[in-house]
Design a protein around this motif. Structure first.
Motif, PDB file in Angstrom:
ATOM      1  N   ALA A   1     -31.443  14.360  26.181  1.00  0.00           N
ATOM      2  CA  ALA A   1     -31.243  15.715  25.645  1.00  0.00           C
ATOM      3  C   ALA A   1     -32.557  16.509  25.623  1.00  0.00           C
ATOM      4  O   ALA A   1     -33.627  15.988  25.977  1.00  0.00           O
TER       5      ALA A   1
ATOM      6  N   GLY B   1     -28.843   9.433  26.322  1.00  0.00           N
ATOM      7  CA  GLY B   1     -28.002  10.619  26.502  1.00  0.00           C
ATOM      8  C   GLY B   1     -28.445  11.447  27.680  1.00  0.00           C
ATOM      9  O   GLY B   1     -29.072  12.494  27.516  1.00  0.00           O
TER      10      GLY B   1
ATOM     11  N   ARG C   1     -17.071  23.230  33.083  1.00  0.00           N
ATOM     12  CA  ARG C   1     -16.645  21.831  33.089  1.00  0.00           C
ATOM     13  C   ARG C   1     -15.299  21.626  33.793  1.00  0.00           C
ATOM     14  O   ARG C   1     -14.945  20.499  34.125  1.00  0.00           O
TER      15      ARG C   1
ATOM     16  N   ARG D   1     -15.094  19.733  37.307  1.00  0.00           N
ATOM     17  CA  ARG D   1     -15.413  18.321  37.163  1.00  0.00           C
ATOM     18  C   ARG D   1     -14.256  17.573  36.485  1.00  0.00           C
ATOM     19  O   ARG D   1     -13.843  16.517  36.931  1.00  0.00           O
TER      20      ARG D   1
ATOM     21  N   GLY E   1     -34.855  14.069  27.565  1.00  0.00           N
ATOM     22  CA  GLY E   1     -34.297  13.619  28.838  1.00  0.00           C
ATOM     23  C   GLY E   1     -34.757  14.433  30.031  1.00  0.00           C
ATOM     24  O   GLY E   1     -34.170  14.315  31.112  1.00  0.00           O
ATOM     25  N   TYR E   2     -35.764  15.254  29.843  1.00  0.00           N
ATOM     26  CA  TYR E   2     -36.174  16.143  30.942  1.00  0.00           C
ATOM     27  C   TYR E   2     -37.581  15.898  31.461  1.00  0.00           C
ATOM     28  O   TYR E   2     -37.889  16.241  32.593  1.00  0.00           O
TER      29      TYR E   2
ATOM     30  N   ASP F   1     -26.509  16.166  21.233  1.00  0.00           N
ATOM     31  CA  ASP F   1     -26.290  17.600  20.962  1.00  0.00           C
ATOM     32  C   ASP F   1     -25.382  17.763  19.744  1.00  0.00           C
ATOM     33  O   ASP F   1     -25.600  18.628  18.905  1.00  0.00           O
TER      34      ASP F   1
HETATM   35  N1  UDP Z   1     -29.525  15.708  30.028  1.00  0.00           N
HETATM   36  C1  UDP Z   1     -30.824  15.254  29.995  1.00  0.00           C
HETATM   37  N2  UDP Z   1     -31.566  15.295  31.134  1.00  0.00           N
HETATM   38  C2  UDP Z   1     -31.065  15.757  32.316  1.00  0.00           C
HETATM   39  C3  UDP Z   1     -29.724  16.214  32.341  1.00  0.00           C
HETATM   40  C4  UDP Z   1     -28.958  16.159  31.175  1.00  0.00           C
HETATM   41  O1  UDP Z   1     -31.309  14.819  28.955  1.00  0.00           O
HETATM   42  O2  UDP Z   1     -31.790  15.767  33.310  1.00  0.00           O
HETATM   43  C5  UDP Z   1     -28.734  15.660  28.778  1.00  0.00           C
HETATM   44  C6  UDP Z   1     -28.152  16.976  28.322  1.00  0.00           C
HETATM   45  O3  UDP Z   1     -29.129  17.705  27.597  1.00  0.00           O
HETATM   46  C7  UDP Z   1     -26.986  16.525  27.465  1.00  0.00           C
HETATM   47  C8  UDP Z   1     -26.546  15.224  28.155  1.00  0.00           C
HETATM   48  O4  UDP Z   1     -27.617  14.835  29.011  1.00  0.00           O
HETATM   49  O5  UDP Z   1     -27.426  16.219  26.161  1.00  0.00           O
HETATM   50  C9  UDP Z   1     -25.294  15.345  29.004  1.00  0.00           C
HETATM   51  O6  UDP Z   1     -24.303  15.949  28.279  1.00  0.00           O
HETATM   52  P1  UDP Z   1     -22.816  16.122  28.820  1.00  0.00           P
HETATM   53  O7  UDP Z   1     -22.007  16.615  27.671  1.00  0.00           O
HETATM   54  O8  UDP Z   1     -22.779  16.873  30.110  1.00  0.00           O
HETATM   55  O9  UDP Z   1     -22.482  14.610  29.129  1.00  0.00           O
HETATM   56  P2  UDP Z   1     -21.128  13.874  29.337  1.00  0.00           P
HETATM   57  O10 UDP Z   1     -20.813  13.277  28.005  1.00  0.00           O
HETATM   58  O11 UDP Z   1     -20.108  14.890  29.795  1.00  0.00           O
HETATM   59  O12 UDP Z   1     -21.516  12.877  30.375  1.00  0.00           O
END
Ligand code: UDP
Length: 239
Positions: A109, A158, A218, A221, A135-136, A188
């Motif tokens: 995140a 996450g 979304r 997907r 996560g970035y 989040d």
């Molecule tokens: N995220 C991250 N780094 C990245 C891409 C995504 O940390 O390079 C995080 C984003 O901030 C979010 C999570 O990954 O908190 C993905 O959330 P999403 O609801 O899309 O995930 P899902 O549960 O649908 O797989």
């Protein structure tokens, strides 16, 4: 590979029972890799050999993350009581780790999201030992090497499906203990940055509808994976 091969491996008990099982593993210092399986990751398994291997591997335990997975299991005559969502399980494990004064690593995140969550947890559970990385920034494999060296009791990742599961899988052998789980967008929600669907959506298993209404991007997907999933399950049920 038929979808039924994956579904046979999915946990059929209640969310409460599974949370207890995972908490006990954490308490005993065992290693446990939990995959919360939604139609998306199950369909990834159909096209990506690495995901297929992961879904069939004895090293991962799989729980049904979504009512469609539970229904699919029932259609195939497999026992499944209810969905076990990543966000609920993550919440319960964090509570257990907090109360038990365990060590926790959160990866994923945005920086403000994960740091807010860490602050909340430290205030609520003063005995918790907690580290985090957003996560970035940085090389994820390098970060995971560092996490493995710390050997935390709980590692929540996450980063989204399936990157988070593949990352855990690549490094799993370096962990001798710890509960490891991919949690998608749970940070989040748990940090309070994003609202979870109102209770009525959660209770009626229509949380997906709320998420799509809030984030229409979304839809593609969701549609793609869920329609394909339903098709694959119907085919498997006819056999
Ligand atoms: N995220 C991250 N780094 C990245 C891409 C995504 O940390 O390079 C995080 C984003 O901030 C979010 C999570 O990954 O908190 C993905 O959330 P999403 O609801 O899309 O995930 P899902 O549960 O649908 O797989």
């Amino acid at each position: 590979m038929a979808i039924s091969e994956y579904l046979k491996r999915v946990y059929g008990g209640t969310a409460e029972e599974y949370a207890r099982r995972a908490e006990e593993a954490m308490e005993r210092g065992e290693r446990l890799f939990v995959v919360t399986a939604n139609p998306e990751i199950l369909m990834h398994g159909e096209r990506d050999p690495k995901i297929r291997e992961l879904l069939l591997s004895e090293t991962a335990e799989i729980v049904p993350d979504g009512v469609s997975v539970v229904k699919a299991m029932n259609m195939l005559g497999l026992p499944a009581k209810e969905r076990i969502t990543g966000v609920d399980l993550a919440g319960k494990l964090l509570e257990a780790a907090g109360k038990g004064k365990k060590s926790v690593f959160l990866l994923g995140a945005k920086e403000e999201v994960v740091s807010t969550l860490a602050g909340k947890l430290r205030r609520k559970y003063p005995g918790i030992s907690l580290r985090f990385r957003n996560g970035y920034d940085g090389d994820k494999d390098q970060i995971f090497e560092e996490i493995a060296a710390l050997a935390p009791d709980l590692v929540l990742v996450g980063l989204g499906v399936p990157a988070q599961e593949l990352l855990i899988c690549r490094h799993l052998e370096k962990f001798s203990k710890g509960v490891l789980m991919g949690v998608g967008g749970s940070f989040d929600v748990l940090s309070g940055s994003k609202r979870r669907a109102p209770a009525v959506f959660v209770k009626t298993n229509t949380e997906w509808l709320y998420r799509i209404a809030r984030e229409p991007q979304r839809l593609g997907r969701f549609w793609n994976n869920n329609v394909k999933f339903l098709g694959a399950v119907k085919k498997a049920a006819k056999k």
